[in-house]
Design an enzyme around this catalytic site. Structure first.
Site, PDB file in Angstrom:
ATOM      1  N   GLY A 131       0.809  -1.218   0.000  1.00 40.78           N
ATOM      2  CA  GLY A 131       0.000   0.000   0.000  1.00 40.78           C
ATOM      3  C   GLY A 131       0.839   1.263   0.000  1.00 40.78           C
ATOM      4  N   ALA A 132       0.196   2.407   0.370  1.00 45.38           N
ATOM      5  CA  ALA A 132       0.818   3.735   0.234  1.00 45.38           C
ATOM      6  C   ALA A 132       1.327   3.882  -1.199  1.00 45.38           C
ATOM      7  CB  ALA A 132       1.930   3.949   1.262  1.00 45.38           C
ATOM      8  N   GLY A 183       5.294   4.322  -8.997  1.00 44.57           N
ATOM      9  CA  GLY A 183       6.086   3.097  -9.183  1.00 44.57           C
ATOM     10  C   GLY A 183       5.181   1.868  -9.137  1.00 44.57           C
ATOM     11  N   HIS A 184       4.340   1.789  -8.116  1.00 42.19           N
ATOM     12  CA  HIS A 184       3.397   0.674  -8.012  1.00 42.19           C
ATOM     13  C   HIS A 184       2.466   0.637  -9.242  1.00 42.19           C
ATOM     14  CE1 HIS A 184       3.996   1.548  -3.546  1.00 42.19           C
ATOM     15  NE2 HIS A 184       4.346   0.272  -3.632  1.00 42.19           N
ATOM     16  N   VAL A 202      10.983   3.141 -11.174  1.00 33.37           N
ATOM     17  CA  VAL A 202      10.436   4.463 -11.531  1.00 33.37           C
ATOM     18  C   VAL A 202      11.017   5.514 -10.580  1.00 33.37           C
ATOM     19  CG1 VAL A 202       8.337   5.843 -11.793  1.00 33.37           C
ATOM     20  CG2 VAL A 202       8.318   3.405 -12.386  1.00 33.37           C
ATOM     21  N   ARG A 241       8.165   5.125   1.595  1.00 34.50           N
ATOM     22  CA  ARG A 241       8.829   5.738   2.749  1.00 34.50           C
ATOM     23  C   ARG A 241       9.222   7.197   2.512  1.00 34.50           C
ATOM     24  NH1 ARG A 241      10.636   0.341   3.554  1.00 34.50           N
ATOM     25  NH2 ARG A 241      10.208  -0.385   5.688  1.00 34.50           N
TER      26      ARG A 241
HETATM   27  P1  AMP Z   1       6.094  -2.206  -1.621  1.00 35.75           P
HETATM   28  O1  AMP Z   1       4.685  -1.720  -1.502  1.00 35.75           O
HETATM   29  O2  AMP Z   1       7.118  -1.193  -1.278  1.00 35.75           O
HETATM   30  O3  AMP Z   1       6.297  -3.555  -0.992  1.00 35.75           O
HETATM   31  O4  AMP Z   1       6.319  -2.445  -3.180  1.00 35.75           O
HETATM   32  C1  AMP Z   1       5.469  -3.278  -3.931  1.00 35.75           C
HETATM   33  C2  AMP Z   1       6.099  -3.526  -5.281  1.00 35.75           C
HETATM   34  O5  AMP Z   1       6.262  -2.287  -5.976  1.00 35.75           O
HETATM   35  C3  AMP Z   1       7.490  -4.163  -5.165  1.00 35.75           C
HETATM   36  O6  AMP Z   1       7.623  -5.146  -6.188  1.00 35.75           O
HETATM   37  C4  AMP Z   1       8.405  -2.989  -5.395  1.00 35.75           C
HETATM   38  O7  AMP Z   1       9.658  -3.351  -5.939  1.00 35.75           O
HETATM   39  C5  AMP Z   1       7.605  -2.174  -6.398  1.00 35.75           C
HETATM   40  N1  AMP Z   1       8.050  -0.778  -6.371  1.00 35.75           N
HETATM   41  C6  AMP Z   1       8.089   0.055  -5.300  1.00 35.75           C
HETATM   42  N2  AMP Z   1       8.621   1.246  -5.652  1.00 35.75           N
HETATM   43  C7  AMP Z   1       8.927   1.155  -6.964  1.00 35.75           C
HETATM   44  C8  AMP Z   1       9.515   2.056  -7.918  1.00 35.75           C
HETATM   45  N3  AMP Z   1       9.911   3.277  -7.595  1.00 35.75           N
HETATM   46  N4  AMP Z   1       9.676   1.615  -9.186  1.00 35.75           N
HETATM   47  C9  AMP Z   1       9.293   0.361  -9.544  1.00 35.75           C
HETATM   48  N5  AMP Z   1       8.735  -0.522  -8.696  1.00 35.75           N
HETATM   49  C10 AMP Z   1       8.553  -0.137  -7.426  1.00 35.75           C
END
Ligand code: AMP
Length: 251
Positions: A29-30, A34-35, A174, A185
């Site tokens: 979440g959040a 990128g997501h 991204v 974060r």
């Molecule tokens: P998280 O919510 O941080 O666990 O991320 C979920 C997914 O989104 C993971 O596969 C991360 O690698 C991907 N992710 C998070 N930030 C980015 C970003 N800036 N660019 C590409 N993928 C991202």
């Protein structure tokens, strides 16, 4: 977008889908751009796109980091819906961990290096929750970002080691225009640290030797966890106050 809360509810939904290809995008979440880039790639390659939101407590080796982790569920739902996500799977702890984490997946080499060296147990939590998500959802493909490149390598290795039928897909990192990698974060940074944060990427991508990169970061006010080369990339983790940022660039 349909919101599903339990594995049983998902099973009922899955039966209605027949042989449709299902893509899974696991997140905590959040959500940010990128997501959403993962969601877009997933949609272009599968007939049904499932996102998951679960802030996985077993991968946090620090209680304070877990309680400070940003939670923006309503906004996340809106963003996922705008991107055309079909289903959001958002379980609670007891649905995901009926065993209370007595059963765990552990890798013994790469998971002890880089981020694993200073975050003991972190990747055990990551691999275990991803194994659970892949087993529950049974996707054709699952999408992970290169922002967490070590995590991607470990998940890909796990899928091979356990002969999982899901294809593990990687997606480009991204960044914002300053070069800073988008991260949930980043919202926790103070205004001053937010301005400083792009220097992390600038140092990692400077082409300088690793010890010089470390010195550069320290002189810019970062507390360096590590700067290391692995698999043709420079990986780093730094702290600005309590906030831990990671990044990696191709060498
Ligand atoms: P998280 O919510 O941080 O666990 O991320 C979920 C997914 O989104 C993971 O596969 C991360 O690698 C991907 N992710 C998070 N930030 C980015 C970003 N800036 N660019 C590409 N993928 C991202």
């Amino acid at each position: 977008m349909k919101i599903i809360r339990t594995p049983n509810e998902w099973q009922r939904e899955r039966q209605r889908m027949g042989s449709a290809t299902v893509g899974l995008v696991p997140t905590m979440g959040a959500l940010h751009a990128g997501h959403l880039s993962l969601i877009r790639k997933c949609r272009s390659e599968n007939s049904i796109t499932v996102a998951s939101i679960f802030v996985n407590p077993t991968q946090f080796n620090n209680k304070q980091d877990l309680s400070a982790y940003p939670r923006t569920f309503e906004d996340d739902c809106r963003l996922l819906e705008q991107e055309g996500t079909d289903i959001l799977f958002s379980p609670d702890y007891t649905d995901m961990y009926p065993d209370d984490f007595r059963y765990q997946i552990r890798e013994t080499e790469l998971s002890t290096r880089l981020c694993g060296a200073t975050r003991p147990g972190h990747f055990d939590g990551v691999l275990t929750v991803v194994m659970k998500l892949l087993t529950i959802i049974g996707p054709t493909r699952a999408y992970f970002g290169e922002k967490d490149y070590q995590q991607f390598l470990l998940i890909k290795g796990m899928a091979e080691a356990f002969f999982l039928p899901t294809q593990i897909m990687d997606c480009p990192l991204v960044r914002e225009a300053s070069g800073l990698a988008l991260s949930s974060r980043n919202r926790l940074l103070s205004e001053a640290d937010r301005r400083k944060a792009p220097k992390f990427y600038q140092a990692l991508s400077s082409g300088k030797p690793l010890d010089e990169i470390q010195q550069l970061l320290e002189s810019d006010g970062f507390t360096v966890d590590y700067v290391e080369e692995y698999d043709g990339r420079v990986f780093g983790a730094v702290f600005l106050e309590e906030v831990r940022l990671i990044d990696n660039v191709k060498r």
